[in-house]
Scaffold this motif. Structure first.
Motif, short mmCIF file in Angstrom:
data_model
loop_
_atom_site.label_atom_id
_atom_site.label_comp_id
_atom_site.label_asym_id
_atom_site.label_seq_id
_atom_site.Cartn_x
_atom_site.Cartn_y
_atom_site.Cartn_z
N MET A 1 0.85 -1.17 0.00
CA MET A 1 0.00 0.00 0.00
C MET A 1 0.90 1.23 0.00
SD MET A 1 -2.57 1.38 3.04
CE MET A 1 -2.15 0.04 4.09
N THR A 2 0.57 2.19 -0.83
CA THR A 2 1.29 3.46 -0.85
C THR A 2 0.35 4.55 -0.36
OG1 THR A 2 2.66 2.74 -2.69
CG2 THR A 2 2.52 5.10 -2.30
N ILE A 3 0.80 5.26 0.65
CA ILE A 3 -0.02 6.32 1.24
C ILE A 3 0.09 7.57 0.38
CG2 ILE A 3 -0.39 7.74 3.30
CD1 ILE A 3 -0.89 4.71 3.72
N GLU A 4 -1.04 8.08 -0.04
CA GLU A 4 -1.10 9.33 -0.80
C GLU A 4 -1.62 10.41 0.14
OE1 GLU A 4 -0.14 9.74 -3.98
OE2 GLU A 4 0.41 7.62 -4.13
N ARG A 5 -0.87 11.50 0.26
CA ARG A 5 -1.29 12.61 1.11
C ARG A 5 -1.51 13.83 0.25
NH1 ARG A 5 2.94 14.32 4.96
NH2 ARG A 5 4.16 14.26 3.09
N SER A 6 -2.52 14.61 0.61
CA SER A 6 -2.72 15.88 -0.09
C SER A 6 -3.28 16.90 0.90
CB SER A 6 -3.65 15.72 -1.29
OG SER A 6 -4.91 15.25 -0.88
N GLU A 7 -2.75 18.11 0.78
CA GLU A 7 -3.23 19.20 1.62
C GLU A 7 -4.57 19.68 1.09
OE1 GLU A 7 -0.25 22.26 1.79
OE2 GLU A 7 1.26 20.90 2.62
N PRO A 8 -5.41 20.23 1.96
CA PRO A 8 -6.70 20.76 1.49
C PRO A 8 -6.47 21.99 0.62
CG PRO A 8 -6.41 21.22 3.84
CD PRO A 8 -5.26 20.36 3.42
N ALA A 9 -7.46 22.28 -0.20
CA ALA A 9 -7.38 23.46 -1.07
C ALA A 9 -7.20 24.72 -0.22
CB ALA A 9 -8.66 23.57 -1.91
N THR A 10 -6.43 25.65 -0.73
CA THR A 10 -6.15 26.88 0.01
C THR A 10 -7.36 27.80 0.09
OG1 THR A 10 -5.32 27.93 -1.99
CG2 THR A 10 -3.70 26.81 -0.57
N THR A 11 -8.41 27.51 -0.66
CA THR A 11 -9.61 28.34 -0.64
C THR A 11 -10.84 27.56 -0.16
OG1 THR A 11 -10.00 27.82 -2.97
CG2 THR A 11 -8.77 29.84 -2.49
N ALA A 12 -10.60 26.42 0.49
CA ALA A 12 -11.71 25.59 0.95
C ALA A 12 -12.49 26.31 2.06
CB ALA A 12 -11.18 24.26 1.49
N ASP A 13 -13.75 25.91 2.22
CA ASP A 13 -14.52 26.44 3.34
C ASP A 13 -13.96 25.85 4.63
OD1 ASP A 13 -16.40 24.06 4.34
OD2 ASP A 13 -16.32 24.00 2.14
N GLU A 14 -14.37 26.41 5.76
CA GLU A 14 -13.77 26.04 7.04
C GLU A 14 -13.86 24.55 7.34
OE1 GLU A 14 -13.88 27.32 11.75
OE2 GLU A 14 -15.58 27.84 10.48
N ARG A 15 -15.02 23.97 7.20
CA ARG A 15 -15.17 22.55 7.56
C ARG A 15 -14.33 21.67 6.64
NH1 ARG A 15 -19.85 19.59 10.35
NH2 ARG A 15 -19.01 17.49 10.38
N THR A 16 -14.37 21.96 5.36
CA THR A 16 -13.58 21.17 4.41
C THR A 16 -12.10 21.29 4.74
OG1 THR A 16 -15.26 21.48 2.71
CG2 THR A 16 -13.06 20.85 1.96
N MET A 17 -11.66 22.48 5.13
CA MET A 17 -10.26 22.68 5.47
C MET A 17 -9.89 21.92 6.75
SD MET A 17 -8.09 26.20 5.46
CE MET A 17 -8.64 26.49 3.78
N LEU A 18 -10.72 22.01 7.78
CA LEU A 18 -10.43 21.28 9.02
C LEU A 18 -10.40 19.77 8.78
CD1 LEU A 18 -12.63 23.35 11.49
CD2 LEU A 18 -10.12 23.22 11.49
N GLU A 19 -11.38 19.27 8.06
CA GLU A 19 -11.41 17.84 7.76
C GLU A 19 -10.24 17.44 6.88
OE1 GLU A 19 -15.38 17.31 6.22
OE2 GLU A 19 -16.23 17.17 8.24
#
Length: 170
Positions: A1-19
């Motif tokens: 298994m290869t773990i893929e990580r990605s940061e949330p969008a820099t313009t996401a709404d608050e909940r999407t960013m926190l999650e």
């Protein structure tokens, strides 16, 4: 298994960013453990500490369980690894403790946490109370605390992984 990580969008709404940041840090811990044997994952940092990568994963399973199931949703669940007699039990590993069990338990707690959190708005106050303080928390606070908790322990995981096999990375 290869773990893929990605940061949330820099313009996401608050909940999407926190999650998104919480997912990023969960994925980071999994990535730090990727490709190691059970023995390596049980390797303690430096005596007398019992801190290990497997112990961190078990600890985060307890933390997910405590904040999302016990505090936020008031689901009366017992601890998984620790007891009153051994309050740091998640870090006290034996040869019988396996990555497969620790990882499956952690992922199960993440799934339960995600399901519970989906039922609440960020400003909703927890149904349950903190075991020691009796305080209630809104979901926003819990998300922020969880991000902080993972980020701090991911720093520990960086050092543990480097000690085990020299692997480094953010």
């Amino acid at each position: 298994m290869t773990i893929e990580r990605s940061e949330p969008a820099t313009t996401a709404d608050e909940r999407t960013m926190l999650e998104g940041w919480l997912k990023y840090h969960r994925d980071t811990l999994a990535w730090k453990c990727e490709g190691l044997t059970d023995e390596q994952l049980r390797t303690a940092s430096v005596e007398p500490s019992t801190l290990s990568l497997m112990g961190l994963v078990r600890h985060m399973a307890e933390v997910e369980r405590g904040w999302f199931r016990f505090v936020m949703a008031d689901e009366r669940v017992d601890p998984i690894y620790y007891t009153d007699a051994d309050p740091d039990g998640e870090f006290h590993l034996t040869e019988a403790d396996t990555w497969a069990e620790a990882y499956a338990t952690w992922q199960g707690e993440i799934e339960a946490a995600t399901a519970h959190a989906a039922r609440f708005a960020l400003d909703d106050v927890s149904v349950g109370k903190h075991r020691r303080t009796g305080e209630r928390f809104n979901l926003r606070w819990i998300y922020t605390h969880m991000i902080e908790e993972y980020a701090r322990h991911n720093g520990h995981a960086d050092l543990l992984r480097e000690r085990i096999d020299g692997n480094t990375g953010d």
